[in-house]
Design an enzyme around this catalytic site. Sequence first.
Site, PDB file in Angstrom:
ATOM      1  N   TYR A 255      -6.971   1.973   5.884  1.00 12.24           N
ATOM      2  CA  TYR A 255      -7.328   1.406   7.198  1.00 12.24           C
ATOM      3  C   TYR A 255      -8.246   0.186   7.074  1.00 12.24           C
ATOM      4  O   TYR A 255      -8.721  -0.351   8.073  1.00 12.24           O
ATOM      5  CB  TYR A 255      -7.956   2.477   8.115  1.00 12.24           C
ATOM      6  CG  TYR A 255      -7.183   3.770   8.048  1.00 12.24           C
ATOM      7  CD1 TYR A 255      -5.964   3.894   8.717  1.00 12.24           C
ATOM      8  CD2 TYR A 255      -7.626   4.836   7.270  1.00 12.24           C
ATOM      9  CE1 TYR A 255      -5.211   5.060   8.597  1.00 12.24           C
ATOM     10  CE2 TYR A 255      -6.876   5.991   7.149  1.00 12.24           C
ATOM     11  CZ  TYR A 255      -5.675   6.098   7.815  1.00 12.24           C
ATOM     12  OH  TYR A 255      -4.931   7.247   7.691  1.00 12.24           O
TER      13      TYR A 255
ATOM     14  N   ASP B 224       0.824  -1.207   0.000  1.00  7.99           N
ATOM     15  CA  ASP B 224       0.000   0.000   0.000  1.00  7.99           C
ATOM     16  C   ASP B 224       0.860   1.259   0.000  1.00  7.99           C
ATOM     17  O   ASP B 224       2.034   1.235   0.375  1.00  7.99           O
ATOM     18  CB  ASP B 224      -0.859   0.036   1.277  1.00  7.99           C
ATOM     19  CG  ASP B 224      -1.994  -0.966   1.238  1.00  7.99           C
ATOM     20  OD1 ASP B 224      -2.048  -1.792   0.310  1.00  7.99           O
ATOM     21  OD2 ASP B 224      -2.832  -0.913   2.161  1.00  7.99           O
ATOM     22  N   ASP B 225       0.221   2.343  -0.377  1.00  9.82           N
ATOM     23  CA  ASP B 225       0.720   3.721  -0.191  1.00  9.82           C
ATOM     24  C   ASP B 225       1.777   4.164  -1.198  1.00  9.82           C
ATOM     25  O   ASP B 225       2.357   5.232  -1.049  1.00  9.82           O
ATOM     26  CB  ASP B 225       1.241   3.960   1.239  1.00  9.82           C
ATOM     27  CG  ASP B 225       0.165   3.762   2.284  1.00  9.82           C
ATOM     28  OD1 ASP B 225      -0.992   3.482   1.909  1.00  9.82           O
ATOM     29  OD2 ASP B 225       0.477   3.877   3.480  1.00  9.82           O
TER      30      ASP B 225
ATOM     31  N   HIS C 280      -6.146   2.893  -3.920  1.00  7.43           N
ATOM     32  CA  HIS C 280      -6.070   3.111  -2.464  1.00  7.43           C
ATOM     33  C   HIS C 280      -6.551   4.532  -2.130  1.00  7.43           C
ATOM     34  O   HIS C 280      -6.098   5.124  -1.151  1.00  7.43           O
ATOM     35  CB  HIS C 280      -4.624   2.891  -2.014  1.00  7.43           C
ATOM     36  CG  HIS C 280      -4.430   2.639  -0.549  1.00  7.43           C
ATOM     37  ND1 HIS C 280      -5.200   1.786   0.203  1.00  7.43           N
ATOM     38  CD2 HIS C 280      -3.510   3.147   0.332  1.00  7.43           C
ATOM     39  CE1 HIS C 280      -4.776   1.777   1.455  1.00  7.43           C
ATOM     40  NE2 HIS C 280      -3.752   2.598   1.565  1.00  7.43           N
TER      41      HIS C 280
ATOM     42  N   HIS D 140       3.994  -2.152   3.053  1.00  6.33           N
ATOM     43  CA  HIS D 140       3.996  -0.802   2.491  1.00  6.33           C
ATOM     44  C   HIS D 140       5.302  -0.555   1.746  1.00  6.33           C
ATOM     45  O   HIS D 140       6.373  -0.529   2.384  1.00  6.33           O
ATOM     46  CB  HIS D 140       3.820   0.222   3.614  1.00  6.33           C
ATOM     47  CG  HIS D 140       2.505   0.095   4.314  1.00  6.33           C
ATOM     48  ND1 HIS D 140       2.269  -0.867   5.264  1.00  6.33           N
ATOM     49  CD2 HIS D 140       1.338   0.773   4.161  1.00  6.33           C
ATOM     50  CE1 HIS D 140       1.006  -0.761   5.678  1.00  6.33           C
ATOM     51  NE2 HIS D 140       0.425   0.220   5.021  1.00  6.33           N
TER      52      HIS D 140
ATOM     53  N   HIS E 248      -5.641   9.079   0.341  1.00 10.31           N
ATOM     54  CA  HIS E 248      -5.517   8.210   1.516  1.00 10.31           C
ATOM     55  C   HIS E 248      -6.463   8.657   2.632  1.00 10.31           C
ATOM     56  O   HIS E 248      -6.097   8.761   3.807  1.00 10.31           O
ATOM     57  CB  HIS E 248      -4.074   8.162   2.030  1.00 10.31           C
ATOM     58  CG  HIS E 248      -3.781   6.903   2.811  1.00 10.31           C
ATOM     59  ND1 HIS E 248      -4.038   6.795   4.151  1.00 10.31           N
ATOM     60  CD2 HIS E 248      -3.294   5.707   2.432  1.00 10.31           C
ATOM     61  CE1 HIS E 248      -3.692   5.582   4.560  1.00 10.31           C
ATOM     62  NE2 HIS E 248      -3.242   4.898   3.531  1.00 10.31           N
TER      63      HIS E 248
HETATM   64 NI    NI Z   1      -2.601   2.987   3.328  1.00  9.17          NI
END
Ligand code: NI
Length: 240
Positions: free
Chosen positions: A139, A46-47, A97, A189, A101
């Site tokens: 989350y 993610d991210d 995503h 991540h 965020h």
């Molecule tokens: Ni995230």
Amino acid sequence: MQRGLFGLLAAAAFCWTVLSAPSAEMAASAGTRLPQETRYVALTFDDGPRASTTGRLLDGLRERGASATFFLIGEQIAGNEGLVRRMKAEGHQVGNHTWTHVRLQGAGDAAVRREIGDTDDAALRRVLGDGAYWVRPPYGQVTDGQRALFSVPLVHWDVDPQDWKLRNADRDVQAVLSHVQPGDIILMHDSVPASVDAALRIVDELEAQGYEFVTVEELLALSGVTPEAGRMYHSAHEAT
Ligand code: NI
């Protein structure tokens, strides 16, 4: 009943394998270990994309023949289009995503549509073309009422090493290896340098144990699961 039948079929398949193998190999395989089904697992990141870390992760995954799934933040895609194209070209699954965020739980329907829609249209489709970009809500949460807003499956996880907090490759590796089982979805991540180090060590270790790294979409397909829009997948065995 089903399990019993499956066991019987597996035993039959094993016998057939042994009986059909040349004699030298037969002795070796019968004496050492039972044949193993492939253990599929999905690594998810993610991210990203991040210019400083994502390229190194893609290099490492390519060297190891491992596929993964990337849930991208829409506003980070401009300037990193090359990384996003590489993900798709190298067999990874690319997902959404949200644009900023944002925590979707508690956000209004219009905000949810905008966060998901902008990432799909202004970023992912512009770079990769048309496609179904599965969503990981930041989350991991949406309300039941929000599920109808999604035209794709939602992806949670069931192994979470808390890598974004620990920022320690040794602890990440230990946390994943002590929990992982076939069919799991692992959350990491690629925005965290230590997580990239850890992920590649995890791939090495689990490939040596007979695991194969596939995308979330492949994991569900290989497990006979038909993904549904608005349903949240935690692993190949659990959805809510
Ligand atoms: Ni995230």
